[in-house]
Design an enzyme around this catalytic site. Structure first.
Site, PDB file in Angstrom:
ATOM      1  N   HIS A 131      37.012  29.984  36.805  1.00 39.47           N
ATOM      2  CA  HIS A 131      37.328  30.415  38.171  1.00 39.47           C
ATOM      3  C   HIS A 131      38.312  31.579  38.152  1.00 39.47           C
ATOM      4  CE1 HIS A 131      38.465  29.850  42.490  1.00 39.47           C
ATOM      5  NE2 HIS A 131      39.649  30.252  42.037  1.00 39.47           N
ATOM      6  N   GLU A 132      39.345  31.485  37.332  1.00 37.49           N
ATOM      7  CA  GLU A 132      40.329  32.560  37.266  1.00 37.49           C
ATOM      8  C   GLU A 132      39.730  33.820  36.647  1.00 37.49           C
ATOM      9  OE1 GLU A 132      42.856  32.233  38.960  1.00 37.49           O
ATOM     10  OE2 GLU A 132      42.695  30.071  39.263  1.00 37.49           O
ATOM     11  N   HIS A 135      37.970  35.682  39.345  1.00 42.58           N
ATOM     12  CA  HIS A 135      38.869  36.524  40.143  1.00 42.58           C
ATOM     13  C   HIS A 135      39.130  37.849  39.437  1.00 42.58           C
ATOM     14  CE1 HIS A 135      39.906  34.192  43.624  1.00 42.58           C
ATOM     15  NE2 HIS A 135      40.369  33.171  42.931  1.00 42.58           N
ATOM     16  N   GLU A 203      37.757  32.816  47.434  1.00 49.41           N
ATOM     17  CA  GLU A 203      37.802  31.569  46.673  1.00 49.41           C
ATOM     18  C   GLU A 203      36.400  31.005  46.480  1.00 49.41           C
ATOM     19  OE1 GLU A 203      40.338  30.341  45.053  1.00 49.41           O
ATOM     20  OE2 GLU A 203      41.588  31.975  45.787  1.00 49.41           O
TER      21      GLU A 203
END
Length: 310
Positions: A131-132, A135, A203
């Site tokens: 997930h990071e 980003h 998100e």
């Protein structure tokens, strides 16, 4: 609109807000001084906000010898995402959480709380890391990091004006002491609204891209559910001391001790989990295609209970 354009628009809005606060404190002269301060702050934030946020959270750099398992998994996920290996940091907080920062993929960093490694399974940690990395690949990290820096400065300027503004000639402020009181109340709310300007869709998109990187949406869904539960049970002291950076974490780190739902920068965890379950169905219950690399040393985390950094 690209990430750099969005950042420029956000900084322009924050500059205008700084000017408005200065005008409320001391009229035109105050507005000019505030705008000069805002210009310097914007320049500083552009080049140093990533390091500032890591310092605010007391993040410590770690290497492959400090956390071999975490390093191995992050390296493989970064390769799958088509990204350079990010710098890794650890934050000594019991609440499981993580965030990414950096102006670009070549200067990115991922910071994880020790609680994430101690309480979560390897599959769940991989989902959070992915997930990071999403980003970073989506170039969200610049605008998120700059916002964390300047949003905190808005409240600081308001408090400065409230403390020292009363010592000035009242004729310098077009609104008088009432403006000082209103500013003290409204400026932090304005900072929260600025943080909300970062679309919640970022998100959802990072969840989707992260799930595609691992090929396992259910691993990330499980991580989000457990992270949300722990956030309501375990206080994150670093985040509470520096709430301006709360929007950078994968799960709101303030939800365990503060009433921030009204200004939450995170979408509902239940909605995020539902979206990941829907994606898993389309991918065939997790999609496959990724498995944790065999440990080079030290063995696996043993369901997340082993201390992987030494």
């Amino acid at each position: 609109m690209g990430g750099y354009v969005k950042t420029a628009v956000l900084l322009a809005a924050l500059t205008a807000l700084f000017g408005g606060i200065g005008f409320a404190i001391a009229g035109q002269q105050g507005m000019i001084l505030a705008l000069l301060f805002a210009g310097g702050m914007n320049l500083f934030a552009w080049w140093n906000s990533d390091r500032m946020v890591l310092r605010m959270q007391n993040a410590q750099p770690i290497g492959p010898h400090d956390a071999p398992r975490l390093y191995e998994i992050t390296a493989q996920l970064a390769q799958r995402a088509g990204l350079p290996m990010p710098a890794l940091y650890v934050i000594h907080e019991d609440q499981p959480n993580a965030f990414a920062t950096g102006r670009s993929p070549s200067s990115a960093a991922v910071a994880v709380n020790t609680g994430l490694l101690n309480l979560m399974s390897e599959e769940e940690v991989a989902g959070v890391i992915a997930h990071e990395l999403a980003h970073i690949r989506n170039r969200d990290t610049l605008i998120m990091t700059v916002t964390a820096t300047v949003a905190g400065a808005i409240s600081m300027l308001a408090n400065f004006g409230f403390i020292f503004g009363g010592q000035r000639d009242r004729n310098q402020s077009p609104f008088g002491p009432i403006a000082m009181i209103l500013m003290l109340i409204l400026a932090p709310l304005a900072a929260a609204v600025v943080q909300m300007a970062i679309s919640r869709s970022r998100e959802y998109e990072a969840d989707r891209v992260g799930a595609e990187i691992t090929g396992n949406p259910l691993g990330l869904a499980s991580a989000l559910q457990r992270l949300d539960g722990y956030a309501h049970q375990i206080q994150n002291y670093g985040a509470e001391a520096n709430p301006a950076a709360a929007h950078m974490f994968i799960i709101n780190p303030l939800s365990g001790a503060r009433m921030d739902n009204l200004f939450s920068t995170h979408p509902s965890t239940a909605n995020r989990v539902a979206a990941l379950h829907d994606l898993a169905g389309r991918m065939g219950q997790g999609g496959g295609g990724w498995s944790a690399p065999a440990p080079a040393s030290g063995g696996p985390w043993s369901q997340g209970r082993r201390n992987p950094w030494g």
